[in-house]
Scaffold this active site. Structure first.
Site, short mmCIF file in Angstrom:
data_model
loop_
_atom_site.label_atom_id
_atom_site.label_comp_id
_atom_site.label_asym_id
_atom_site.label_seq_id
_atom_site.Cartn_x
_atom_site.Cartn_y
_atom_site.Cartn_z
N GLU A 113 1.11 -1.28 0.42
CA GLU A 113 0.20 -0.16 0.40
C GLU A 113 0.82 1.44 0.16
OE1 GLU A 113 -2.37 -0.30 3.72
OE2 GLU A 113 -2.91 -2.64 2.98
N LYS A 115 2.35 4.38 1.83
CA LYS A 115 2.19 5.42 3.16
C LYS A 115 1.78 6.77 3.15
CE LYS A 115 4.53 5.35 6.71
NZ LYS A 115 4.50 6.62 7.42
N ASP A 117 1.17 10.76 3.70
CA ASP A 117 1.42 11.31 4.47
C ASP A 117 0.72 12.15 5.38
OD1 ASP A 117 3.76 12.35 6.58
OD2 ASP A 117 5.00 13.21 4.11
N TYR A 226 -6.72 0.04 6.93
CA TYR A 226 -6.43 -1.01 7.93
C TYR A 226 -8.71 -0.77 8.52
CZ TYR A 226 -5.03 -4.61 10.83
OH TYR A 226 -5.31 -5.60 11.90
N LYS A 312 10.17 3.08 3.53
CA LYS A 312 10.86 4.75 3.64
C LYS A 312 11.64 5.41 1.97
CE LYS A 312 8.87 6.37 6.94
NZ LYS A 312 9.28 7.83 8.02
N CYS A 406 35.85 10.50 27.39
CA CYS A 406 35.12 11.57 27.69
C CYS A 406 35.67 13.19 27.37
CB CYS A 406 34.60 10.96 28.79
SG CYS A 406 32.54 12.92 28.97
N CYS A 409 34.35 14.10 31.40
CA CYS A 409 34.71 14.12 32.59
C CYS A 409 36.15 13.73 32.54
CB CYS A 409 33.60 13.03 32.80
SG CYS A 409 33.56 11.81 32.65
N CYS A 424 30.46 6.72 28.22
CA CYS A 424 31.27 7.05 29.15
C CYS A 424 30.90 6.50 30.34
CB CYS A 424 31.20 8.21 29.41
SG CYS A 424 31.78 8.99 31.24
N CYS A 430 29.95 12.19 35.70
CA CYS A 430 30.08 13.21 34.45
C CYS A 430 28.99 14.01 34.35
CB CYS A 430 30.11 12.16 32.68
SG CYS A 430 29.98 12.62 31.64
S1 IVH Z 1 -1.33 0.62 8.33
C1 IVH Z 1 -1.14 -2.13 13.19
N1 IVH Z 1 -1.32 1.38 6.98
O1 IVH Z 1 1.68 5.96 9.10
C2 IVH Z 1 -1.36 -0.98 11.23
N2 IVH Z 1 -0.29 3.28 7.81
O2 IVH Z 1 3.56 4.41 11.33
C3 IVH Z 1 -0.48 0.08 11.86
N3 IVH Z 1 -0.11 5.42 7.50
O3 IVH Z 1 0.66 6.62 11.71
C4 IVH Z 1 -0.41 1.48 10.10
N4 IVH Z 1 -0.14 5.03 5.05
O4 IVH Z 1 -1.55 6.74 10.12
C5 IVH Z 1 -0.78 1.80 7.88
N5 IVH Z 1 -0.86 2.20 4.31
C6 IVH Z 1 -1.06 2.44 5.68
C7 IVH Z 1 -1.09 3.92 6.12
C8 IVH Z 1 -0.99 3.91 7.18
C9 IVH Z 1 -0.18 5.84 6.15
C10 IVH Z 1 0.51 5.98 8.48
C11 IVH Z 1 -0.50 5.42 9.61
C12 IVH Z 1 0.78 5.71 10.81
C13 IVH Z 1 2.10 5.47 10.51
C14 IVH Z 1 2.43 4.41 10.51
#
Ligand code: IVH
Length: 666
Positions: A113, A115, A117, A226, A312, A406, A409, A424, A430
């Site tokens: 999927e 991600k 933002d 989800y 990422k 360090c 110290c 340290c 320290c």
């Molecule tokens: S799944 C347990 N799917 O990314 C399920 N998250 O660090 C956890 N996010 O705060 C999330 N797109 O808001 C999932 N396709 C996607 C997503 C997604 C963006 C964000 C989500 C969450 C962060 C995860």
């Protein structure tokens, strides 16, 4: 028009407008003109005003928000909102795949999927009606932003169809599409306001506006990713999202199934370049195991599920000159090398310093003072040096000689096996460690003692305190001798210290500043060891046995409590009356499982794994995460991994079914 006719007409209009809304905002396929839509809306609005006794809470007229001020109430999430582990290259993704295959030994599919933002949201539906929208908050509790959420046209107020569960949650991301972001930026500049740094900030800022009519004007959008709850339509994440789409939710059309990590990798490569053509920002790809039973089997780590991970995309990079390196000492003694850079502009800010992480990183990248380096600003606030432009390297630049002592110290640094960082070891003498530990103790999420960072430094420098326990013997007269303290401020500080004695036990564990024991781990520990005395007696094995606590954390805790200085601090805290135990009288309800260690594996028919785990604890038993010779029972559900069964047979562990288990305890 009679009242009866009006009711019919209202119902008709609501249905029609819901449909047009869906066509326009979810399917991007309007079937009437904006003018026609506005006419229907006006008609509905005037009828509703004429008959205010007819409930309008899910009417499309409510999408415009209202001018009354929202004050956001904090509410607990029914299911915590977790975050995702991150990966940055295909190798790390392959490690994820390997980890999963070690636990589940059967064929399975991934779902890939985008991600998105933006800012995450949890939407609760009861009998097909949106009843609540909660922000992520700290993952355990968030703000109730229902009124604002209702203004987002792509979030259905009422679901289509009738095959949805009575109650469930939809999780998704609220985003501000580029077009709207640009419009909003221009508008803000024209009004003399500061524009938002990026669409993500704009989305989360908008969702928290106190006036929902203002939110409605921002044109936020919401994509769901989800579904959670009991009696979900299927056992497949992918199919559930398809169902959600039928019910009216906006599910990104880009989601796709993948048979293996190669297919995942293809998807990533495609979107790495294609992402710039999307209408909204994404910062990576999310990879999930499709089967919900397998998800449950894989379970969670302290903060994120084991069945999902994010990949990422690379962030923006710029080149600049490395002028010198400083070494910072953190509160736990960890040394961080920091690059001083020729100032450079990146992602909206000017950067002069960047993290170099540790000695290995400097060596690996062969970074030298005088080099031109590439820096990157990812999700984190602190930018990091990621590469060197070797072509521009002047001749004869010497290699960096990492410090051996360090900088504060002068103690010789140590580096434990498997640790990336130098430390340290002079923990209690320290200066930055002394101050850092006490500052941490003061902090809001720890003991919440009112006082600026400058206060701690001053108290330490005046010789009044040297560790966290000393705080409890501070005298008013001593404080008054210090320049900055007037009677009022001295009293405030002492009162705040007094108050800290009763903060919840898990926060005290967090406050101690034990390496690797953050808030989440502290909570887990407090649940298992009801007093500090219990915790101090625990050995590494017992600690590592707890789900979500690994060897590294266990080792760190044991070594903390072995140190005589820590013991003396704990004793002083006890004498001062700090509450080093939990009041929760979580005594077992029976001792039917007393002294028995049980491992749960697989999925079950009657109860969830968490419920079964709780039953084990309630009856005096102990949950173990993996089968060992100390295990008494393996509570086996469906689809249990063969390796667990083999181990159980090898150690002669008794395997019991859910029903057999229930017979024992009931
Ligand atoms: S799944 C347990 N799917 O990314 C399920 N998250 O660090 C956890 N996010 O705060 C999330 N797109 O808001 C999932 N396709 C996607 C997503 C997604 C963006 C964000 C989500 C969450 C962060 C995860």
């Amino acid at each position: 028009m009679t009242k009866k006719e009006a009711i019919n007409r209202i119902e008709f209009l609501r249905k029609a407008l819901d449909e047009h809304n869906h066509n326009y905002y979810v399917l991007s396929n309007p079937t009437i003109t904006d003018f026609e839509y506005d006419m229907l809306m006006m008609e509905l609005d005037s009828l509703e005003k004429k008959y205010p006794e007819i409930d309008n809470s899910t009417s499309p007229t409510q999408r415009v928000g209202n001018d009354s001020n929202n004050n956001f109430i904090q509410v607990f999430h029914k299911f915590p909102m977790l975050s995702l582990g991150n990966t940055y290259n295909i190798d790390e993704l392959k490690d994820f795949d390997t980890r999963i295959k070690k636990i589940i030994e059967q064929e399975f599919d991934y779902v890939t999927e985008l991600k998105l933002d933006g800012t995450s949201i949890s939407l609760t539906y009861k009998n097909g009606i949106l009843v609540q929208g909660i922000t992520r908050g700290d993952g355990v509790k968030g703000d109730d932003v229902t009124a604002n959420v209702k203004t987002i046209r792509s979030i259905p107020l009422k679901l289509k169809g009738n095959d949805f569960p009575d109650e469930f949650e939809m999780r998704g991301e609220i985003v501000l599409p580029h077009k709207e972001f640009d419009r909003l930026s221009k508008e803000r500049i024209a009004n003399g306001e500061t524009p938002f740094a990026n669409p993500r900030n704009a989305a989360s800022g908008s969702l928290k506006l106190i006036n929902s009519a203002e939110v409605a004007k921002r044109n936020l959008d919401c994509y769901v990713y989800y579904m959670l709850g009991e009696n979900l339509p299927t056992k497949s994440h992918f199919k559930n999202l398809e169902k959600a789409r039928e019910w009216g939710f906006k599910v990104p059309e880009q989601i796709k199934k993948a048979k293996n990590i190669n297919e995942v990798s293809k998807y990533i490569k495609f979107w790495d370049t294609e992402r710039f053509n999307l209408a909204f920002d994404i910062d990576g790809i999310v990879i999930k195991v499709d089967d919900l039973d397998l998800q449950e089997e894989l379970g969670l780590t302290a903060k994120s599920p084991r069945w999902a991970i994010s990949y990422k995309f690379k962030a923006e990079q710029v080149e600049t000159k490395l002028l010198s390196i400083d070494y910072q000492v953190g509160r736990t003694g960890a040394i961080t090398p920091v690059a001083n850079l020729e100032p450079v502009h990146i992602a909206g800010t000017t950067v002069k310093r960047a993290s170099l992480h540790n000695a290995d990183q400097i060596e690996l990248l062969d970074i030298r003072v005088g080099d031109y380096v590439f820096i990157e600003k990812g999700g984190e606030i602190i930018p990091k040096v990621v590469a060197v432009n070797k072509e521009k390297r002047p001749e004869n630049l010497p290699k960096v000689e990492y410090i051996t002592h360090c900088p504060e110290c002068k103690t010789r640094l140590v580096r434990d096996e498997g640790e990336a960082k130098h430390f340290c070891p002079n923990e209690y003498a320290c200066p930055p460690q002394i101050i850092g530990k006490i500052e941490h103790f003061f902090s809001r999420k720890a003991m919440n003692i009112a006082g600026a960072e400058a206060t701690v430094k001053m108290l330490v420098e005046a010789g009044l305190i040297n560790n966290i326990a000393d705080l409890y013997s501070l005298k008013r007269d001593d404080l008054l001798k210090l320049e900055r303290f007037a009677e009022k401020s001295a009293d405030n500080l002492l009162e705040s210290i007094e108050k800290s004695k009763t903060v919840p036990y898990h926060r005290i564990i967090y406050s101690l500043g034990i390496r690797y024991v953050g808030e989440t781990v502290a909570k887990i520990i407090a649940k298992h060891f009801k007093s500090i005395d219990d915790l101090m007696q625990a050995n590494q094995e017992q600690l590592a046995e707890i789900d979500e606590i690994g060897d590294v954390i266990a080792k760190s805790i044991v070594s903390y409590f072995k140190d005589e200085k820590s013991i003396s601090i704990i004793n002083k805290l006890k004498e001062a009356g700090v509450k080093l135990y939990t009041e929760e009288t979580n005594k077992p309800k029976s001792d039917k499982l007393k002294g028995l260690s049980i491992v749960i594996s697989g999925s079950f028919e009657k109860y969830s794994r968490d419920e079964l785990k709780k039953m084990i604890e309630d009856n005096g038993g102990k949950n173990q995460s993996s089968v060992s010779k100390k295990t008494d029972y393996l509570l086996a559900g469906n689809k249990i991994g063969p390796s667990k069964l083999e181990k159980a047979e090898k150690f002669g562990v008794k395997i019991i079914s859910e029903d057999e288990f229930l017979e024992i305890i009931l």
